[in-house]
Design a protein around this motif. Structure first.
Motif, short mmCIF file in Angstrom:
data_model
loop_
_atom_site.label_atom_id
_atom_site.label_comp_id
_atom_site.label_asym_id
_atom_site.label_seq_id
_atom_site.Cartn_x
_atom_site.Cartn_y
_atom_site.Cartn_z
N LYS A 87 18.41 4.94 8.29
CA LYS A 87 19.66 5.07 8.99
C LYS A 87 19.42 4.33 10.47
O LYS A 87 18.48 4.36 11.13
CB LYS A 87 19.95 6.46 9.29
N THR A 88 20.58 3.65 10.94
CA THR A 88 20.45 3.07 12.23
C THR A 88 20.92 4.46 13.14
O THR A 88 20.98 5.43 12.93
CB THR A 88 21.85 2.21 12.46
N GLN A 89 20.74 4.00 14.48
CA GLN A 89 20.91 5.06 15.63
C GLN A 89 22.25 5.57 15.39
O GLN A 89 22.52 6.61 15.69
CB GLN A 89 20.37 4.38 16.95
N ALA A 90 23.28 4.46 15.30
CA ALA A 90 24.77 4.98 15.12
C ALA A 90 24.79 5.80 14.04
O ALA A 90 25.96 6.56 14.20
CB ALA A 90 25.50 3.81 15.27
N GLU A 91 24.09 5.63 13.01
CA GLU A 91 24.09 6.44 11.81
C GLU A 91 23.49 7.95 11.94
O GLU A 91 23.69 8.94 10.94
CB GLU A 91 23.78 5.78 10.62
N GLY A 92 22.99 8.08 13.09
CA GLY A 92 22.08 9.32 13.08
C GLY A 92 20.48 9.11 13.12
O GLY A 92 19.78 10.37 12.80
N GLY A 93 20.32 8.20 12.67
CA GLY A 93 18.74 7.78 12.51
C GLY A 93 17.72 8.35 13.61
O GLY A 93 18.30 7.79 14.72
N GLY A 94 16.62 8.49 13.55
CA GLY A 94 15.72 8.71 14.70
C GLY A 94 15.83 10.09 14.94
O GLY A 94 14.70 10.45 15.97
N ASP A 95 16.64 10.96 14.51
CA ASP A 95 16.48 12.41 15.27
C ASP A 95 16.92 13.21 13.80
O ASP A 95 17.30 12.88 12.91
CB ASP A 95 17.41 12.54 16.24
N LEU A 96 16.93 14.51 13.89
CA LEU A 96 17.02 15.43 12.73
C LEU A 96 18.30 16.24 13.07
O LEU A 96 18.40 17.29 12.48
CB LEU A 96 15.85 16.34 12.58
N GLU A 97 19.09 16.05 14.05
CA GLU A 97 20.13 16.94 14.63
C GLU A 97 21.58 16.82 13.52
O GLU A 97 22.05 17.92 13.50
CB GLU A 97 20.67 16.48 15.82
N GLY A 98 21.49 15.82 12.84
CA GLY A 98 22.57 15.67 11.83
C GLY A 98 22.19 15.86 10.42
O GLY A 98 21.28 16.39 10.05
N PRO A 99 23.08 15.36 9.61
CA PRO A 99 22.68 15.41 8.01
C PRO A 99 21.58 14.72 7.77
O PRO A 99 21.13 13.60 8.61
CB PRO A 99 23.92 14.95 7.33
N ILE A 100 20.77 14.76 6.90
CA ILE A 100 19.57 14.40 6.47
C ILE A 100 19.71 13.91 5.13
O ILE A 100 20.03 14.77 4.17
CB ILE A 100 18.10 15.24 6.66
N ASP A 101 19.43 12.67 5.08
CA ASP A 101 19.44 12.23 3.62
C ASP A 101 17.71 11.62 3.19
O ASP A 101 17.45 10.68 3.81
CB ASP A 101 20.40 10.83 3.31
N LEU A 102 17.43 11.94 1.94
CA LEU A 102 15.93 11.52 1.52
C LEU A 102 16.14 10.74 0.15
O LEU A 102 17.10 11.46 -0.75
CB LEU A 102 15.07 12.65 1.41
#
Length: 397
Positions: A87-102
């Motif tokens: 995920k890019t930073q715009a997609e919420g990558g780099g943190d765990l505050e939003g949805p998580i996809d593995l």
């Protein structure tokens, strides 16, 4: 607003929560904002996410600090498994505050096989909504026709093939499992639009040791399943190749219909079968999801996560079965964030209605409902999608 409670996503026979209002918008911001988080006294057990995938990172009820979590998970093998599909930073990558996809990849690797010639026969997308109190498993059929991107490291110019070949493409020329996972992640992103926060590679052969550490798991075959891989010799289960070498009479291994406690070897063998099943690989997908959920349930029910000795044995066994990528986030932060998800809340979803959807070439393709399901993953509206499409929920126990 979409309803993210676990009550909504029980199988169809269970009581249902009223649907979300039309035109509602999903919650944004930090997980749990706008609603009280459940006050589970056992939250600090570091609940299993996606069953065995994070079983090796599970903690115990008597600990809760990130320092202790870090000590317990320090030996986990971590590599870059998602590459450019992160995920890019715009997609919420780099943190765990939003949805998580593995991305969860199951490989059936054995010591005598070439590490550069392994395909991923189990391909699962794990989605956790921004509320971090639910987890969904979505399997992608191994025979799905996919456009695999060019991979210069493997001298591959790109092309169309079955999706499980993507892993083999990345593993070529010393790329190994890390390269295989990266090509698979890029292939799935191109097909579904889903970017990933992380990934795990599961060696299904290593599951035997994990299940043995748990004692057994409860599995419910829907039909008698004859193993194509194992036989009994003198009452002992053996691989067919090894059984033949004994020169002794062999008796087929048959996994009987109905719920039962299975030892590690039996549960693993059952999850590998697809020949003779009504829906072939689709039934195998459901069986593998069932195995993951059964392992998660057992770990949270038999005291393993509250017994330091049992826990250490489990972590040691699981560490040999997994490679993990948390997208640059520390494992202890990742596990700590997942404390609201329990094994009982793993919702197993079906692609293509759980049956065949062949293309003209004979390969499989994702149908429109499945593509809509992945669109809901990207928008973090999967709970709403499942409510209005309850038939996608697997009825496996």
């Amino acid at each position: 607003m979409p309803v993210h409670s676990s009550a909504l996503l029980e199988p169809p026979h269970a009581s249902a929560t009223p649907p979300p209002p039309k035109g509602g918008k999903p919650r944004a911001g930090k997980a749990g904002k706008g609603r009280p988080r459940r006050k589970d006294p056992l939250w600090a057990r570091l609940t299993v996410v996606a069953g065995a995938v994070l079983m090796m990172t599970s903690g115990v009820a008597i600990v809760g600090s990130k320092a202790v979590i870090g000590q317990a998970t320090g030996s986990i093998s971590q590599r870059n498994l998602i590459g450019d599909a992160g995920k890019t930073q715009a997609e919420g990558g780099g943190d765990l505050e939003g949805p998580i996809d593995l991305l969860l990849l199951g490989v059936d690797a054995r010591e005598r096989w070439d590490a550069d010639d392994v395909r991923a026969d189990s391909i699962i997308v794990l989605h956790i909504p921004a509320t971090h109190d639910q987890a969904y498993l979505i399997s992608i059929p191994r025979d799905t026709e996919a456009r695999i991107p060019a991979w210069p490291k493997g001298n591959y110019a790109g092309g169309v093939d079955k999706i499980n070949a993507a892993f083999q493409v990345g593993a070529r020329n010393g790329g190994g499992w890390e390269g295989g996972a990266q090509v698979m992640a890029q292939t799935i992103k191109g097909m579904t639009g889903v970017s990933f926060d992380g990934a795990a590679i599961i060696n299904f052969g290593g599951f035997k040791n994990v299940i043995d550490a748990l004692g057994s798991v409860r599995i419910c075959p829907k039909q008698d399943v004859k193993s194509t891989h194992m036989s009994y010799v003198d009452g002992k289960p053996m691989w067919n190749a090894d059984a033949k070498k004994t020169g002794k009479p062999r008796t087929p291994v048959v996994h009987k219909k109905g719920c039962q406690e299975m030892e590690g070897w039996a549960a693993l063998d059952f999850s590998r079968q697809r020949y003779g099943l009504a829906n072939s690989d689709y039934d195998r997908q459901a069986n593998q999801q069932q195995l993951i959920k059964a392992m998660a349930k057992k770990a949270t029910q038999n005291g393993t996560l509250t017994n330091p000795l049992k826990l250490n044995e489990l972590i040691k066994a699981a560490g040999k079965a997994f490679i993990l990528d948390t997208g640059g986030v520390s494992v202890e932060d990742f596990v700590f964030t997942m404390r609201g998800v329990t094994g009982n809340e793993l919702i197993m979803l079906k692609t293509n209605g759980g049956t065949y959807n062949a293309t003209g070439s004979g390969n499989e393709a994702l149908d429109e409902q499945t593509l809509d399901m992945f669109r809901a993953v990207r928008q973090d509206k999967l709970a709403e999608f499942v409510f209005y499409n309850p038939e996608v929920i697997s009825n496996r126990k």
